[in-house]
Design a protein around this motif. Structure first.
Motif, PDB file in Angstrom:
ATOM      1  N   LEU A 152       0.840  -1.187   0.000  1.00 55.23           N
ATOM      2  CA  LEU A 152       0.000   0.000   0.000  1.00 55.23           C
ATOM      3  C   LEU A 152       0.877   1.240   0.000  1.00 55.23           C
ATOM      4  O   LEU A 152       1.817   1.338   0.775  1.00 55.23           O
ATOM      5  CB  LEU A 152      -0.905   0.031   1.238  1.00 55.23           C
ATOM      6  CG  LEU A 152      -1.941  -1.067   1.362  1.00 55.23           C
ATOM      7  CD1 LEU A 152      -2.717  -0.900   2.666  1.00 55.23           C
ATOM      8  CD2 LEU A 152      -2.897  -1.065   0.176  1.00 55.23           C
ATOM      9  N   VAL A 177       0.888   5.262   0.707  1.00 55.48           N
ATOM     10  CA  VAL A 177       0.116   6.234   1.467  1.00 55.48           C
ATOM     11  C   VAL A 177       0.720   7.624   1.269  1.00 55.48           C
ATOM     12  O   VAL A 177       1.893   7.843   1.570  1.00 55.48           O
ATOM     13  CB  VAL A 177       0.101   5.885   2.974  1.00 55.48           C
ATOM     14  CG1 VAL A 177      -0.750   6.893   3.743  1.00 55.48           C
ATOM     15  CG2 VAL A 177      -0.405   4.474   3.201  1.00 55.48           C
ATOM     16  N   ILE A 223      -4.674   6.426   0.279  1.00 59.88           N
ATOM     17  CA  ILE A 223      -4.104   5.076   0.325  1.00 59.88           C
ATOM     18  C   ILE A 223      -4.453   4.373  -0.972  1.00 59.88           C
ATOM     19  O   ILE A 223      -5.602   4.394  -1.405  1.00 59.88           O
ATOM     20  CB  ILE A 223      -4.686   4.299   1.524  1.00 59.88           C
ATOM     21  CG1 ILE A 223      -4.431   5.081   2.815  1.00 59.88           C
ATOM     22  CG2 ILE A 223      -4.095   2.898   1.595  1.00 59.88           C
ATOM     23  CD1 ILE A 223      -5.210   4.584   4.000  1.00 59.88           C
ATOM     24  N   SER A 236      -3.464   0.857  -3.751  1.00 59.47           N
ATOM     25  CA  SER A 236      -2.778  -0.368  -4.128  1.00 59.47           C
ATOM     26  C   SER A 236      -2.851  -0.469  -5.644  1.00 59.47           C
ATOM     27  O   SER A 236      -3.930  -0.692  -6.196  1.00 59.47           O
ATOM     28  CB  SER A 236      -3.450  -1.586  -3.495  1.00 59.47           C
ATOM     29  OG  SER A 236      -2.941  -2.772  -4.080  1.00 59.47           O
ATOM     30  N   CYS A 267      -9.719  -2.474   4.583  1.00 60.80           N
ATOM     31  CA  CYS A 267      -8.814  -3.613   4.405  1.00 60.80           C
ATOM     32  C   CYS A 267      -9.581  -4.926   4.481  1.00 60.80           C
ATOM     33  O   CYS A 267      -9.411  -5.807   3.631  1.00 60.80           O
ATOM     34  CB  CYS A 267      -7.707  -3.588   5.461  1.00 60.80           C
ATOM     35  SG  CYS A 267      -6.432  -2.351   5.181  1.00 60.80           S
ATOM     36  N   THR A 299      -3.812  -6.987   7.492  1.00 59.94           N
ATOM     37  CA  THR A 299      -2.879  -5.958   7.974  1.00 59.94           C
ATOM     38  C   THR A 299      -1.566  -6.517   8.510  1.00 59.94           C
ATOM     39  O   THR A 299      -0.581  -5.801   8.571  1.00 59.94           O
ATOM     40  CB  THR A 299      -3.546  -5.076   9.040  1.00 59.94           C
ATOM     41  OG1 THR A 299      -4.049  -5.903  10.096  1.00 59.94           O
ATOM     42  CG2 THR A 299      -4.695  -4.277   8.452  1.00 59.94           C
ATOM     43  N   VAL A 356       3.625  -1.169   3.876  1.00 58.55           N
ATOM     44  CA  VAL A 356       3.118   0.193   3.699  1.00 58.55           C
ATOM     45  C   VAL A 356       4.281   1.137   3.411  1.00 58.55           C
ATOM     46  O   VAL A 356       5.263   1.168   4.137  1.00 58.55           O
ATOM     47  CB  VAL A 356       2.367   0.664   4.967  1.00 58.55           C
ATOM     48  CG1 VAL A 356       1.882   2.099   4.798  1.00 58.55           C
ATOM     49  CG2 VAL A 356       1.192  -0.268   5.266  1.00 58.55           C
TER      50      VAL A 356
END
Length: 59
Positions: A8, A10, A19, A21, A44, A51, A56
């Motif tokens: 991800l 951010v 955010i 993907s 998510c 997670t 990230v």
């Protein structure tokens, strides 16, 4: 290197977080506070993003 289920990206600003993907073609904009973080966790779960296995990258 670890095996991550998704990466991800951010984009961090004072008021919001963007955010995304690229590999799953997903995007979410949330407020930069606890309410926004709770929305992120729900997002998510809805998208099958675990997670514990997410990488990230913040900018």
């Amino acid at each position: 290197m670890e095996n991550y289920s998704v990466i991800l990206g951010v984009d961090v600003s004072k008021l919001t977080l963007d955010i995304s993907s690229a590999e799953r073609n997903l995007h979410l904009e949330i407020s930069n506070d606890n309410k926004g973080f709770n929305s992120f966790i729900k997002w998510c779960k809805l998208n099958g993003i675990y997670t514990k296995t997410v990488f990230v990258v913040m900018e």
